[in-house]
Scaffold this motif. Sequence first.
Motif, PDB file in Angstrom:
ATOM      1  N   ALA A  70       0.846  -1.204   0.000  1.00  0.00           N
ATOM      2  CA  ALA A  70       0.000   0.000   0.000  1.00  0.00           C
ATOM      3  C   ALA A  70       0.875   1.245   0.000  1.00  0.00           C
ATOM      4  CB  ALA A  70      -0.890   0.006   1.236  1.00  0.00           C
ATOM      5  N   ILE A  71       0.256   2.351  -0.374  1.00  0.00           N
ATOM      6  CA  ILE A  71       0.943   3.652  -0.268  1.00  0.00           C
ATOM      7  C   ILE A  71      -0.107   4.751  -0.116  1.00  0.00           C
ATOM      8  CG2 ILE A  71       0.964   4.163  -2.761  1.00  0.00           C
ATOM      9  CD1 ILE A  71       3.839   5.271  -2.333  1.00  0.00           C
ATOM     10  N   SER A  72       0.276   5.797   0.589  1.00  0.00           N
ATOM     11  CA  SER A  72      -0.521   7.019   0.579  1.00  0.00           C
ATOM     12  C   SER A  72      -0.189   7.735  -0.738  1.00  0.00           C
ATOM     13  CB  SER A  72      -0.134   7.891   1.775  1.00  0.00           C
ATOM     14  OG  SER A  72      -0.691   9.166   1.576  1.00  0.00           O
ATOM     15  N   LEU A  73      -1.183   7.896  -1.593  1.00  0.00           N
ATOM     16  CA  LEU A  73      -0.902   8.379  -2.952  1.00  0.00           C
ATOM     17  C   LEU A  73      -0.293   9.778  -2.961  1.00  0.00           C
ATOM     18  CD1 LEU A  73      -4.038   7.051  -4.857  1.00  0.00           C
ATOM     19  CD2 LEU A  73      -1.750   6.053  -4.741  1.00  0.00           C
ATOM     20  N   ALA A  74      -0.544  10.557  -1.898  1.00  0.00           N
ATOM     21  CA  ALA A  74       0.043  11.903  -1.820  1.00  0.00           C
ATOM     22  C   ALA A  74       1.564  11.816  -1.788  1.00  0.00           C
ATOM     23  CB  ALA A  74      -0.471  12.621  -0.582  1.00  0.00           C
ATOM     24  N   GLU A  75       2.076  10.662  -1.330  1.00  0.00           N
ATOM     25  CA  GLU A  75       3.537  10.522  -1.212  1.00  0.00           C
ATOM     26  C   GLU A  75       4.160   9.823  -2.412  1.00  0.00           C
ATOM     27  OE1 GLU A  75       3.766   8.641   2.625  1.00  0.00           O
ATOM     28  OE2 GLU A  75       2.590  10.349   3.365  1.00  0.00           O
ATOM     29  N   HIS A  76       3.334   9.478  -3.403  1.00  0.00           N
ATOM     30  CA  HIS A  76       3.881   8.722  -4.548  1.00  0.00           C
ATOM     31  C   HIS A  76       4.668   9.653  -5.466  1.00  0.00           C
ATOM     32  CE1 HIS A  76       4.112   5.900  -7.876  1.00  0.00           C
ATOM     33  NE2 HIS A  76       3.613   4.974  -7.087  1.00  0.00           N
ATOM     34  N   PRO A  77       5.894   9.268  -5.850  1.00  0.00           N
ATOM     35  CA  PRO A  77       6.652  10.154  -6.752  1.00  0.00           C
ATOM     36  C   PRO A  77       6.067  10.168  -8.153  1.00  0.00           C
ATOM     37  CG  PRO A  77       7.854   8.107  -6.350  1.00  0.00           C
ATOM     38  CD  PRO A  77       6.631   8.067  -5.478  1.00  0.00           C
ATOM     39  N   ASP A  78       6.203  11.307  -8.805  1.00  0.00           N
ATOM     40  CA  ASP A  78       5.766  11.453 -10.202  1.00  0.00           C
ATOM     41  C   ASP A  78       7.046  11.441 -11.039  1.00  0.00           C
ATOM     42  OD1 ASP A  78       4.157  11.807 -12.328  1.00  0.00           O
ATOM     43  OD2 ASP A  78       3.727  13.923 -11.968  1.00  0.00           O
ATOM     44  N   ARG A  79       7.205  10.399 -11.851  1.00  0.00           N
ATOM     45  CA  ARG A  79       8.453  10.273 -12.615  1.00  0.00           C
ATOM     46  C   ARG A  79       8.122  10.113 -14.089  1.00  0.00           C
ATOM     47  NH1 ARG A  79      11.776   5.974  -8.828  1.00  0.00           N
ATOM     48  NH2 ARG A  79      12.017   7.382  -7.059  1.00  0.00           N
ATOM     49  N   PRO A  80       7.907  11.211 -14.803  1.00  0.00           N
ATOM     50  CA  PRO A  80       7.505  11.113 -16.210  1.00  0.00           C
ATOM     51  C   PRO A  80       8.534  10.342 -17.036  1.00  0.00           C
ATOM     52  CG  PRO A  80       7.351  13.377 -15.409  1.00  0.00           C
ATOM     53  CD  PRO A  80       8.050  12.603 -14.348  1.00  0.00           C
ATOM     54  N   ALA A  81       8.051   9.640 -18.070  1.00  0.00           N
ATOM     55  CA  ALA A  81       8.947   8.909 -18.972  1.00  0.00           C
ATOM     56  C   ALA A  81       9.765   9.911 -19.768  1.00  0.00           C
ATOM     57  CB  ALA A  81       8.118   8.035 -19.911  1.00  0.00           C
ATOM     58  N   GLU A  82      11.020   9.537 -20.016  1.00  0.00           N
ATOM     59  CA  GLU A  82      11.876  10.449 -20.793  1.00  0.00           C
ATOM     60  C   GLU A  82      11.718  10.172 -22.282  1.00  0.00           C
ATOM     61  OE1 GLU A  82      15.819  10.286 -19.248  1.00  0.00           O
ATOM     62  OE2 GLU A  82      15.141  10.946 -17.264  1.00  0.00           O
ATOM     63  N   LEU A  83      12.023  11.181 -23.095  1.00  0.00           N
ATOM     64  CA  LEU A  83      12.011  10.993 -24.555  1.00  0.00           C
ATOM     65  C   LEU A  83      13.023   9.916 -24.924  1.00  0.00           C
ATOM     66  CD1 LEU A  83      11.798  14.725 -25.711  1.00  0.00           C
ATOM     67  CD2 LEU A  83      10.025  12.956 -25.942  1.00  0.00           C
ATOM     68  N   PRO A  84      12.795   9.101 -25.945  1.00  0.00           N
ATOM     69  CA  PRO A  84      11.756   9.222 -26.954  1.00  0.00           C
ATOM     70  C   PRO A  84      10.457   8.502 -26.584  1.00  0.00           C
ATOM     71  CG  PRO A  84      13.169   7.412 -27.544  1.00  0.00           C
ATOM     72  CD  PRO A  84      13.692   7.960 -26.227  1.00  0.00           C
ATOM     73  N   TYR A  85      10.323   8.051 -25.354  1.00  0.00           N
ATOM     74  CA  TYR A  85       9.118   7.289 -24.992  1.00  0.00           C
ATOM     75  C   TYR A  85       7.880   8.192 -24.988  1.00  0.00           C
ATOM     76  CZ  TYR A  85      12.241   3.508 -23.686  1.00  0.00           C
ATOM     77  OH  TYR A  85      13.174   2.504 -23.718  1.00  0.00           O
ATOM     78  N   GLN A  86       6.761   7.604 -25.419  1.00  0.00           N
ATOM     79  CA  GLN A  86       5.480   8.322 -25.455  1.00  0.00           C
ATOM     80  C   GLN A  86       4.496   7.617 -24.533  1.00  0.00           C
ATOM     81  OE1 GLN A  86       4.686  11.072 -27.351  1.00  0.00           O
ATOM     82  NE2 GLN A  86       6.798  11.156 -28.115  1.00  0.00           N
TER      83      GLN A  86
END
Length: 225
Positions: A107-123
Amino acid sequence: MAGGMVPPLPDLIRRWQHGWGVACGLAPADEADGALHVLSGKPGRNLESIVLDADGDPAALRALAAQVAGSPDPDWLTVPTTSPRQVADALSEEGVRLCTAQEHFMAISLAEHPDRPAELPYQVVLERDGPLLDVRITDERGEPAAHGLAVVHQEFAVAHNIATYRAHRRRGLGGAVMGELVREARRRGARTGLLVASRQGRQLYTALGWTPLAEVVSGGTRPRR
Ligand SMILES: CC(C)(COP(=O)(O)OP(=O)(O)OC[C@H]1O[C@@H](n2cnc3c(N)ncnc32)[C@H](O)[C@@H]1OP(=O)(O)O)[C@@H](O)C(=O)NCCC(=O)NCCS
């Protein structure tokens, strides 16, 4: 966990099962005899029973294990527990064929979840279908590289079937799939994330801040000769 109050494990198991069932397109589970029973449609798992309180009610666990062991169909028992050794022993003693791959309820508290966007060239593409969120990541040729699902119900988001294709692993795509799902789940008001992780998955989720609630021991009916 969100809000500081941790709901009892059986409640979290019900929440997880609901999301998992929706993600897999299953009919709602029946609750009886201390377990959630669902026709899972997976090979070797005709009826899957998910035990709600194995640690608090070992007699019910043994009765369910005996049912699975004696079933004429290939049934399956899934047991979240904080005492995996004792549960594995009980299942074996009742005649269940143990699955060697132990899983992890996290489980996780979603407020603490990191946001790690995919890097280019990934879509990254996020599709929404009612409560179901479906994230797909493709490479520079448009070929699939990673994917994952989540089901949002009330304040819970249940992640399922998270995977990165072998050639694309350890490039942050698993984290990117989870970040994308969590961003949308939070936008919809979800506060707590739940999932059942494989051994490999656990490494990813731990790196993202998820914590274990219980181990998951499972096993099925022995094949008839
Ligand atoms: C688990 C899985 C989705 C991880 O995907 P991924 O794209 O490689 O994950 P990421 O690159 O985002 O990993 C982020 C971090 O998680 C941890 N991590 C991920 N996979 C790991 C592994 N196999 N061993 C150790 N740590 C791992 C690392 O800390 C990693 O950061 P680092 O590469 O900088 O060390 C992928 O291995 C997979 O598809 N496995 C098979 C299917 C599966 O088990 N899915 C999970 C179902 S619950």
